[in-house]
Design an enzyme around this catalytic site. Structure first.
Site, PDB file in Angstrom:
ATOM      1  N   ASN A  23       0.803  -1.222   0.000  1.00  0.00           N
ATOM      2  CA  ASN A  23       0.000   0.000   0.000  1.00  0.00           C
ATOM      3  C   ASN A  23       0.835   1.272   0.000  1.00  0.00           C
ATOM      4  O   ASN A  23       0.326   2.355  -0.303  1.00  0.00           O
ATOM      5  CB  ASN A  23      -0.983  -0.006   1.179  1.00  0.00           C
ATOM      6  CG  ASN A  23      -2.110  -0.999   0.946  1.00  0.00           C
ATOM      7  OD1 ASN A  23      -2.259  -1.519  -0.161  1.00  0.00           O
ATOM      8  ND2 ASN A  23      -2.892  -1.278   1.969  1.00  0.00           N
ATOM      9  N   ARG A  93      -8.343  -1.164  -7.631  1.00  0.00           N
ATOM     10  CA  ARG A  93      -8.901   0.147  -7.323  1.00  0.00           C
ATOM     11  C   ARG A  93      -7.814   1.196  -7.088  1.00  0.00           C
ATOM     12  O   ARG A  93      -8.017   2.370  -7.351  1.00  0.00           O
ATOM     13  CB  ARG A  93      -9.736   0.052  -6.044  1.00  0.00           C
ATOM     14  CG  ARG A  93     -10.891  -0.877  -6.100  1.00  0.00           C
ATOM     15  CD  ARG A  93     -11.625  -0.788  -4.807  1.00  0.00           C
ATOM     16  NE  ARG A  93     -11.791   0.623  -4.459  1.00  0.00           N
ATOM     17  CZ  ARG A  93     -12.743   1.391  -4.918  1.00  0.00           C
ATOM     18  NH1 ARG A  93     -13.663   0.892  -5.691  1.00  0.00           N
ATOM     19  NH2 ARG A  93     -12.789   2.668  -4.594  1.00  0.00           N
ATOM     20  N   ASP A 316      -7.377  -3.277   7.915  1.00  0.00           N
ATOM     21  CA  ASP A 316      -6.718  -4.341   7.144  1.00  0.00           C
ATOM     22  C   ASP A 316      -6.218  -5.487   8.020  1.00  0.00           C
ATOM     23  O   ASP A 316      -5.707  -6.485   7.501  1.00  0.00           O
ATOM     24  CB  ASP A 316      -5.548  -3.761   6.324  1.00  0.00           C
ATOM     25  CG  ASP A 316      -6.035  -2.863   5.202  1.00  0.00           C
ATOM     26  OD1 ASP A 316      -7.234  -2.892   4.892  1.00  0.00           O
ATOM     27  OD2 ASP A 316      -5.208  -2.112   4.639  1.00  0.00           O
ATOM     28  N   ARG A 408      -2.715 -10.926  -4.097  1.00  0.00           N
ATOM     29  CA  ARG A 408      -2.646  -9.484  -4.368  1.00  0.00           C
ATOM     30  C   ARG A 408      -1.781  -8.765  -3.337  1.00  0.00           C
ATOM     31  O   ARG A 408      -1.240  -7.695  -3.632  1.00  0.00           O
ATOM     32  CB  ARG A 408      -4.051  -8.868  -4.325  1.00  0.00           C
ATOM     33  CG  ARG A 408      -4.970  -9.423  -5.369  1.00  0.00           C
ATOM     34  CD  ARG A 408      -6.287  -8.742  -5.298  1.00  0.00           C
ATOM     35  NE  ARG A 408      -6.102  -7.299  -5.451  1.00  0.00           N
ATOM     36  CZ  ARG A 408      -7.085  -6.428  -5.447  1.00  0.00           C
ATOM     37  NH1 ARG A 408      -8.318  -6.819  -5.267  1.00  0.00           N
ATOM     38  NH2 ARG A 408      -6.832  -5.146  -5.596  1.00  0.00           N
TER      39      ARG A 408
END
Ligand code: EPZ
Length: 431
Positions: A23, A93, A316, A408
């Site tokens: 991230n 996204r 998360d 991912r």
């Protein structure tokens, strides 16, 4: 379709390293669009989301040279294409984080609207509001947001990024990145305080930007005319680190986690301590890259968790901690304040014998003595991680289907867990 087959009830022990943060890497890579000089990255995790971002950046004129498994050079050489197509955006996204850099560097951007996903609605209104405050205009055409910058250069402004669920992480990255090339000073109020934002600000500053306050709710960006190249090492992934901590705890194991961003995990380690898990830094050389020993016991205390923006408990890690608390000696209450619909793992954990009751954004977790292996379906990245953790602790065999969700965000998780004693393997089955 790839499936994980896990033989549970094995105690994990040994040393395991945390990879670079997905991230952080995604908005960091998007920042390469802000300059025509090369940016060298180290510790970029090798994940499907990262490969999607590379594909998108290539389409946007950024040449990518992989110089090692976790390193690459990004060099924007062609600035003619500014369209992030639906084909890529729908698979990831986070593609939206090219919006700010494109508007700042090229004065235009066309980015397909991401739509919903398994964890909820996920609008981008705050990103657009922030960029509009800097002078961009937007219209919607065929599912794409088309942004323009009248006059070609954004203007610094005061921007408020607070929304109903707190601030926005990628929205803050977008506005902060865009503001680096704006004329004048931008003040972002109610900015996201996540460590990934600090990492993006550090890269931008080494490219020549003038950003102060990143990591606090007020970020000040003094615009500059141009940015240059830089070298950057991505911060370690706090969510992967937290997941590994739960892996140690849930198997009554003993893991030494290296390259561990302990400073970024206060809320999670505080919960682990309440649960009765020992978390101890073995050195204090760098608290964002610490060696941390995590030892789980045979019994866990319950713990109430509410997810919040950083430094609160991260959404998360909600699914992973839920998996752990299913085995606590008592009842825990988990409330999801960031993505109130992020509970798809509840039904799957129940298939393994967990006692869960969900109402709205809250799940009541009544601890059970044991989980039992079962076939379960991964639905999103972190829910999958929760199911793998439950499988490590469960009696018998757990098959986690659709592990592409997990891929991912976790690089070769099954191979790495196997090195510390997990009985887990990837098998390919007919879909
Ligand atoms: C980032 O998503 C992460 N993704 C997510 O991680 C993480 O769950 C999330 O931050 C929250 O920590 C990446 O960094 C790539 P937000 P982001 O905008 O930035 C609402 C994972 O598993 N909101 O901070 O897209 C939103 O609906 C992923 O690795 C608006 O209302 O999340 C949510 O309730 C999943 N309007 C809240 O704000 C907006 O314009 C926080 O979302 C934007 C967001």
């Amino acid at each position: 379709m790839d499936v994980f087959e896990i033989e549970g009830s094995r105690r994990l022990s040994g040393e395991i390293e945390v990879n670079g943060s997905k991230n952080a890497a995604l908005p960091l890579m998007a920042a390469a669009l802000l300059t025509t000089e090369p940016i060298t990255f180290d510790d970029v995790p090798d994940l499907s989301d990262i490969r999607n971002m590379q594909m998108l950046l290539t389409e946007l004129g950024c040449a990518i040279e992989r110089t090692g498994q976790h390193s690459c050079i990004l060099h924007t050489t062609d600035t003619t294409e500014s369209h992030a197509r639906y084909d890529i955006v729908k698979t990831m996204r986070a593609s939206v984080c090219v919006l700010g850099p494109l508007l700042a560097a090229r004065g235009k951007a066309r980015v397909s609207l991401p739509g919903g996903c398994a964890i909820g609605q996920r609008p981008i209104d705050l990103h657009l509001r922030g960029l509009e405050a800097l002078g961009a205009t937007f219209e919607l055409q065929e599912g794409d947001v088309i942004g323009r910058v009248p006059g070609g250069r954004l203007r610094g402004a005061r921007v408020f990024l607070g929304g109903a669920f707190g601030s926005t992480v990628l929205g803050t990255a977008n506005v902060m990145s865009a503001a680096t090339l704006a004329e004048g000073t931008t003040v972002i109020e109610s900015a996201a305080c996540e460590p990934e934002i600090v990492d993006v600000a550090n890269l931008l500053n080494s490219m020549g930007a003038k950003i102060t306050g990143a990591g606090s709710p007020r970020i000040v960006v003094e615009g500059v005319k141009e940015l240059g190249g830089a070298n950057h090492r991505v911060i370690p992934d706090r969510i992967e680190a937290g997941t590994l901590m739960v892996a140690a705890a849930i198997t009554a194991g003993d893991l030494t986690i290296t390259n561990c961003p302990l400073d970024a995990l206060m809320a999670a380690t505080n919960c682990l301590e309440q649960i009765g898990v020992e978390v101890r830094a073995l050195d204090d050389e760098s608290s964002m890259r610490a060696r941390v020993r995590v030892q789980g016991g045979r019994a866990f205390n319950p713990c109430d968790i509410t997810t919040q923006p950083h430094p609160g408990f991260p959404t998360d890690l909600q699914a992973q901690f839920m998996a752990l608390l299913t085995l606590a000696d008592g009842t825990s209450v988990i409330t999801e304040k960031i993505f109130p619909e992020r509970f798809l793992h509840v039904a799957e954990l129940s298939r393994m014998g967990a006692q869960l009751f969900r109402q709205g954004p809250t799940a009541i977790v009544s601890g059970v003595r044991r989980l039992v292996g079962a076939p379960v379906m991964a639905s999103d990245l972190r829910a999958s991680a929760g199911l793998v953790l439950a499988g490590l602790a469960a009696e018998g065999t757990t098959r986690v289907l659709r592990v592409y969700h997990l891929d991912r965000g976790y690089e070769k998780l099954e191979e790495r867990l196997a090195t510390v004693g997990a009985q887990i393997k990837r098998v390919t089955v007919e879909d």
